[in-house]
Structures are given as structure tokens and as C-alpha cells.
Design an enzyme around this catalytic site. Structure first.
Site, PDB file in Angstrom:
ATOM      1  CE1 TYR A  33       0.133   2.014   4.271  1.00 46.75           C
ATOM      2  CE2 TYR A  33       1.080  -0.178   4.433  1.00 46.75           C
ATOM      3  CZ  TYR A  33       0.904   1.086   4.950  1.00 46.75           C
ATOM      4  OH  TYR A  33       1.494   1.432   6.140  1.00 46.75           O
ATOM      5  CE  LYS A 150       3.272   3.165   3.181  1.00 38.15           C
ATOM      6  NZ  LYS A 150       3.731   3.377   4.558  1.00 38.15           N
TER       7      LYS A 150
END
Length: 286
Positions: A33, A150
Site C-alpha cells: 500500500y 510497505k
């Protein structure tokens, strides 16, 4: 008014958005994300976030479903449709829906799942906490070893943030082998004299986009930078401290584990970096 969200090429009212229960982002946390801030209706540091998204996808061998230009157009459309002045855009890309649950990756031609939504945050850059600073506690870093990717597996950072709040603090700094890695959702810094100290880039921390911009601006302001680990004790003895993230920008830290940092008030260097960062980002926003 219902938000308009993006799901796999469609703009939909949030109540009509649907993802399969077999999506690997749901059953395996198999996705990445990004969060991009919006100020005055414009995207902050979009190229940096897009580069990190591509790096995360490559690291997990997830295909790239859209071009950089497609993401930019989609973000701008969401800002327009939802009338976002100040706020955030959350983007998530997963390995997709293989039609069932299995530890093995699905075939490479399985379409990725792409979703995005906005969060209105009026006055995002005028957060009152920047005038008072955050209180921090330290907790063990029990995350997986590839924090530079991430991913959507955020359970332990959420647990740590809640543990910090239970102690009356604003956030936690995570500690591994006696040294601070980073905050639950931000990079961590201390200041001694004219020198900013922050952990070096590695698999141990997220390669913060705000971090990169702030360090560049700090060097331009003739501040010294030391990229190395520091201990909680060193933080307690620092002149000041702060964190950086896409949504907090530059946020002063005024105490750690109950001990005041400096005079217990936001430091001048953190305040100056916040000011020049926001000024630069507004000038270069897309």
C-alpha cells in the site's frame, strides 16, 4: 455524501465496493500500500510514493497493474470526485483473487486487485500537535524482517500504537538489539547540537518518502546528518527529537518513556524543518 472509491478500474460509491473473500490481500496479507497526502487539492510527493510502490511490488514479485500515469490520473479523479482539499489517498495493490486459498502464489496472469479511497482531513498541515509535540514510549520491535517493503501486514504496529495510547503516549518507538528502528508508522530522529541522527536505510526500516525529502532539505539548510542507530538513552539525552511520515509531515517529540527531551517543548530544528518541508511540498505538488 457517500465517498467515491476506486476498485479495479471502476469508480463506485463506497457502499457498492466489493472484493472477493479469496483475495490474497484478505487471506494472506499479500499486498502493498501507499498513502499520499493531499494539500490544497494537490498530491504531495507523488513521484516518491510511486517509486516506492513499484519497489514494493517488485520485491514481492507482484505484477504492475497500472502505469505511473494511470495512478496519477486515478488519484486526481478521486480528489475531484470527493472534493478533497486537505486529506489522504490510500492505495492498495494485492496479488489478486486466485479463486481459492493456497499458500502457493497463483498463476502469474492472475489480475492484481487495485483499490483506492480518500480520507478528508481538513487542516491537515495545521495539526495542533505540532505545537505541543508527541509523547513516545519504547516497545520491542517484533515485526517481520522486511520492513522496507510497505506491506499491508500492520497488526503489530497497530498493537504497539494501542499499547502506547494505553500508557498515555501518542506513539511508540520500536527497539531492536538496544537501538530504535522507527515508530509504528513513521521514521524516528534525534537532534544533538547541529546534527540530526536517524537510522540508516536497510531492511530494518521503511524507506520513508518524507524522510528522504526532509533529509535533503536539512542538508540544504547546512545541518549535519548521521545515519545510524541510536539508543533510547541517547534519545532521552538529546536536545530534541521528531518523527516524519506522509500524514504527520515533521512532528516534534517532547518525551520518551516519561523523560523530557530537551526542555520538554518542540525544538527549533524540528519546527524549522516542518516549515520548509511544507513550503517545498506545496510548491512541487501535482
Amino acid at each position: 455524501m457517500s465517498r467515491t472509491v476506486y476498485v479495479n478500474g471502476e469508480y463506485l460509491p463506497e457502499g457498492e465496493a466489493k472484493i472477493s473473500i479469496f483475495d490474497r490481500g484478505f487471506v494472506m496479507a499479500d499486498g502493498v500500500y501507499e498513502v499520499v497526502s493531499v494539500l490544497d487539492g494537490k498530491l504531495i510527493d507523488f513521484p516518491g510514493h510511486q517509486a516506492r510502490l513499484n519497489r514494493s511490488l517488485d520485491a514481492l514479485e507482484i505484477g504492475q497493474p497500472l502505469s505511473d500515469e494511470d495512478y496519477l490520473a486515478m488519484f486526481r479523479e478521486l480528489v475531484t470526485r470527493n472534493q478533497i482539499g486537505d486529506g489522504l489517498i490510500y492505495l492498495q495493490v494485492t496479488r489478486g483473487n486466485p479463486g481459492d486459498r493456497d499458500f502457493a502464489y497463483p498463476p502469474k496472469d492472475t489480475p492484481q486487485t487495485v483499490v483506492a479511497f480518500t480520507q478528508a482531513k481538513p487542516g491537515l498541515a495545521e495539526n495542533p500537535a505540532a505545537q505541543t509535540g508527541w509523547k513516545i514510549v519504547t516497545l520491542p520491535d517484533q515485526r517481520w524482517g522486511r520492513r522496507d517493503i510497505k506491506t499491508v501486514q500492520l497488526l503489530y504496529p497497530s498493537m504497539a500504537k494501542m499499547a502506547a495510547k494505553a500508557q498515555g503516549a501518542d506513539d511508540a518507538w520500536l527497539v531492536e538489539d538496544g537501538k530504535v528502528t522507527e515508530g509504528t508508522s513513521n521514521n524516528a530522529y534525534i537532534v544533538k547540537g547541529n546534527t540530526i541522527v536517524t537510522r540508516e536505510l536497510s531492511h530494518d526500516i521503511l524507506h520513508g518518502i518524507t524522510r528522504a525529502a526532509v533529509l535533503r532539505l536539512a542538508r540544504e539548510a547546512q545541518l549535519q546528518i548521521e545515519e545510524r542507530g541510536f539508543t533510547p538513552e541517547e534519545a532521552s539525552a538529546a536536545d530534541e527529537a521528531f518523527v516524519t511520515s506522509a500524514s504527520a509531515f515533521v512532528m516534534p517529540v517532547v518525551s520518551i518513556d516519561g523523560a523530557e527531551i530537551g526542555d520538554g517543548k518542540p525544538g527549533k530544528i524540528a519546527a524549522r524543518l516542518r516549515e520548509i518541508y511544507l513550503d517545498e511540498m506545496r510548491k512541487t505538488a501535482l
